[in-house]
Design a protein around this motif. Structure first.
Motif, short mmCIF file in Angstrom:
data_model
loop_
_atom_site.label_atom_id
_atom_site.label_comp_id
_atom_site.label_asym_id
_atom_site.label_seq_id
_atom_site.Cartn_x
_atom_site.Cartn_y
_atom_site.Cartn_z
N VAL A 39 0.84 -1.20 0.00
CA VAL A 39 0.00 0.00 0.00
C VAL A 39 0.88 1.26 0.00
CG1 VAL A 39 -1.85 1.23 1.17
CG2 VAL A 39 -1.78 -1.26 1.24
N ASP A 40 1.95 1.23 0.78
CA ASP A 40 2.89 2.36 0.83
C ASP A 40 3.49 2.60 -0.55
OD1 ASP A 40 4.50 4.39 1.68
OD2 ASP A 40 5.82 3.16 2.89
N GLY A 41 3.90 1.51 -1.20
CA GLY A 41 4.48 1.62 -2.52
C GLY A 41 3.50 2.15 -3.56
N SER A 55 -3.09 8.72 -4.05
CA SER A 55 -2.10 8.66 -2.98
C SER A 55 -2.75 8.84 -1.62
CB SER A 55 -1.03 9.73 -3.20
OG SER A 55 -0.07 9.70 -2.16
N VAL A 56 -3.66 9.81 -1.52
CA VAL A 56 -4.39 10.04 -0.27
C VAL A 56 -5.17 8.79 0.12
CG1 VAL A 56 -6.36 11.27 0.73
CG2 VAL A 56 -4.54 12.54 -0.43
N LYS A 57 -5.79 8.16 -0.85
CA LYS A 57 -6.59 6.94 -0.59
C LYS A 57 -5.71 5.85 0.01
CE LYS A 57 -9.24 3.36 -3.01
NZ LYS A 57 -9.74 2.90 -4.34
N HIS A 58 -4.53 5.64 -0.57
CA HIS A 58 -3.64 4.59 -0.05
C HIS A 58 -3.09 4.96 1.33
CE1 HIS A 58 -3.88 2.15 -3.58
NE2 HIS A 58 -3.30 3.04 -4.38
N ASP A 59 -2.71 6.22 1.50
CA ASP A 59 -2.20 6.64 2.81
C ASP A 59 -3.26 6.49 3.89
OD1 ASP A 59 0.29 7.23 1.80
OD2 ASP A 59 -0.12 9.37 1.53
N SER A 60 -4.50 6.81 3.54
CA SER A 60 -5.59 6.66 4.51
C SER A 60 -5.83 5.19 4.85
CB SER A 60 -6.87 7.28 3.94
OG SER A 60 -6.72 8.68 3.76
N GLU A 61 -5.62 4.33 3.87
CA GLU A 61 -5.77 2.89 4.13
C GLU A 61 -4.77 2.43 5.18
OE1 GLU A 61 -5.50 -1.40 1.71
OE2 GLU A 61 -5.49 0.51 0.60
N ILE A 62 -3.55 2.97 5.12
CA ILE A 62 -2.52 2.60 6.11
C ILE A 62 -2.84 3.21 7.47
CG2 ILE A 62 -0.10 2.86 6.75
CD1 ILE A 62 0.57 2.85 3.76
N LEU A 63 -3.20 4.47 7.48
CA LEU A 63 -3.34 5.20 8.73
C LEU A 63 -4.65 4.93 9.47
CD1 LEU A 63 -1.93 8.61 7.48
CD2 LEU A 63 -0.79 7.03 9.03
N GLN A 65 -6.87 2.08 8.93
CA GLN A 65 -7.34 0.70 9.09
C GLN A 65 -6.65 0.02 10.26
OE1 GLN A 65 -7.46 -1.81 5.67
NE2 GLN A 65 -8.63 -0.37 4.42
N LYS A 66 -7.42 -0.76 11.00
CA LYS A 66 -6.91 -1.41 12.20
C LYS A 66 -5.84 -2.44 11.90
CE LYS A 66 -11.06 -0.79 15.02
NZ LYS A 66 -12.14 -1.46 15.80
N ARG A 67 -5.88 -3.03 10.69
CA ARG A 67 -4.91 -4.10 10.40
C ARG A 67 -3.48 -3.56 10.33
NH1 ARG A 67 -4.24 -5.71 4.34
NH2 ARG A 67 -4.89 -3.86 3.18
N PHE A 68 -3.33 -2.22 10.21
CA PHE A 68 -1.99 -1.62 10.19
C PHE A 68 -1.73 -0.83 11.47
CE2 PHE A 68 -2.76 -1.58 5.41
CZ PHE A 68 -2.00 -2.73 5.19
N SER A 69 -2.46 -1.15 12.53
CA SER A 69 -2.37 -0.37 13.77
C SER A 69 -1.02 -0.52 14.48
CB SER A 69 -3.49 -0.79 14.73
OG SER A 69 -3.38 -2.17 15.06
N GLN A 70 -0.25 -1.54 14.10
CA GLN A 70 1.04 -1.77 14.77
C GLN A 70 2.19 -1.02 14.09
OE1 GLN A 70 1.15 -3.43 17.68
NE2 GLN A 70 -1.08 -3.54 17.41
N ILE A 71 1.88 -0.16 13.12
CA ILE A 71 2.90 0.60 12.43
C ILE A 71 3.70 1.46 13.41
CG2 ILE A 71 1.30 2.48 11.94
CD1 ILE A 71 2.77 2.97 9.34
N LEU A 72 5.01 1.54 13.23
CA LEU A 72 5.85 2.32 14.12
C LEU A 72 5.51 3.81 14.00
CD1 LEU A 72 9.31 0.59 13.59
CD2 LEU A 72 7.78 0.36 15.55
N PRO A 73 5.55 4.55 15.12
CA PRO A 73 5.19 5.97 15.10
C PRO A 73 5.97 6.79 14.07
CG PRO A 73 5.32 5.20 17.35
CD PRO A 73 5.83 4.08 16.49
N LYS A 74 7.26 6.55 13.95
CA LYS A 74 8.07 7.33 13.02
C LYS A 74 7.57 7.17 11.59
CE LYS A 74 12.87 8.16 11.60
NZ LYS A 74 14.30 7.77 11.81
N ARG A 75 7.23 5.95 11.23
CA ARG A 75 6.73 5.70 9.88
C ARG A 75 5.32 6.26 9.70
NH1 ARG A 75 6.70 -0.03 6.51
NH2 ARG A 75 6.34 0.94 4.48
#
Length: 231
Positions: A39-41, A55-63, A65-75
């Motif tokens: 999704v990031d790519g 791009s906004v759509k994909h970024d929103s999917e990462i930010l 959605q719960k399945r990506f909730s473990q993403i590191l804060p810096k990223r």
């Protein structure tokens, strides 16, 4: 998945067009271990194509959605800022204000991403200004200037702070800001010819406009008094 990810990154690093990068990144499985990389790519490829909405759509999917909730804060902050920049270019100013506020509330104390958080504050203040929400813009610009006294865009923000103060009914403070800016020494922070001169000239123009309006008002008042006295 790793093979396709490395291939996509290689294509991007050597400056290939978006299509081969997209083809490679699309090979990653949507539910695989590198799903977030996919999704990031895809968001990065969309930016390469100038497709801000995608791009906004994909970024929103990462930010969002719960399945990506473990993403590191810096990223997460990096992706959040990428989305904010896209919103800004799309002139979606209310989205900038809302999403920047959320990012700063959630990650504002993160010490690994100070520059990105500073940029989020800038975009929020500028968006409030564009929305003519001058009261909140005043607070936002003041916060930025207080946090970094040598901010590279200090003159621009001082000018817009002055405009916001005047527009929100604080004319005295606004014109004091313009006077301080008009008298400020030139800096070479902007790196462009003339530096901050444009903002100094703009502040001086505001002061001259104020003097002209006061002069007109005084002349009208004197004319009124003369006519009244002649009756």
């Amino acid at each position: 998945d790793w093979y396709h990810l490395i291939r996509a990154r290689h294509y991007k690093s050597i400056g290939l067009k978006p299509e081969p990068v997209f083809d490679a990144i699309s090979q990653l499985r949507e539910d695989g271990p590198l799903a977030i990389e996919r999704v990031d790519g895809l968001s990065e490829v969309a930016l390469m194509k100038g497709d801000l909405e995608t791009s906004v759509k994909h970024d929103s999917e990462i930010l969002d959605q719960k399945r990506f909730s473990q993403i590191l804060p810096k990223r997460a902050i990096k992706i959040a800022l990428r989305r904010l920049e896209s919103y800004w270019k799309l002139r979606a100013y209310q989205d900038v204000v809302t999403k920047a506020g959320y990012t700063l509330l959630q990650y504002g104390t993160n010490t690994e991403s100070l520059n990105n958080l500073d940029r989020a504050r800038e975009l929020r203040a500028l968006a409030l200004y564009e929305l003519k929400n001058y009261r909140e813009a005043v607070t936002a610009f003041q916060e930025i200037l207080n946090l970094k006294s040598n901010h590279p865009k200090r003159k621009e923000f001082e000018y817009k702070l002055g405009k916001a103060l005047v527009a929100s009914g604080h004319k005295k403070e606004g014109f004091e800001t313009f006077r301080g800016l008009a008298k400020a020494e030139d800096t070479k922070e902007s790196g462009s010819k003339g530096g901050d001169d444009i903002w100094k000239k703009s502040a001086q123009a505001e002061l001259e406009q104020q003097q002209w309006e006061e002069g007109i008002g005084e002349a009208l008042e004197n004319t009124k008094k003369t006519k009244t006295g002649g009756l």
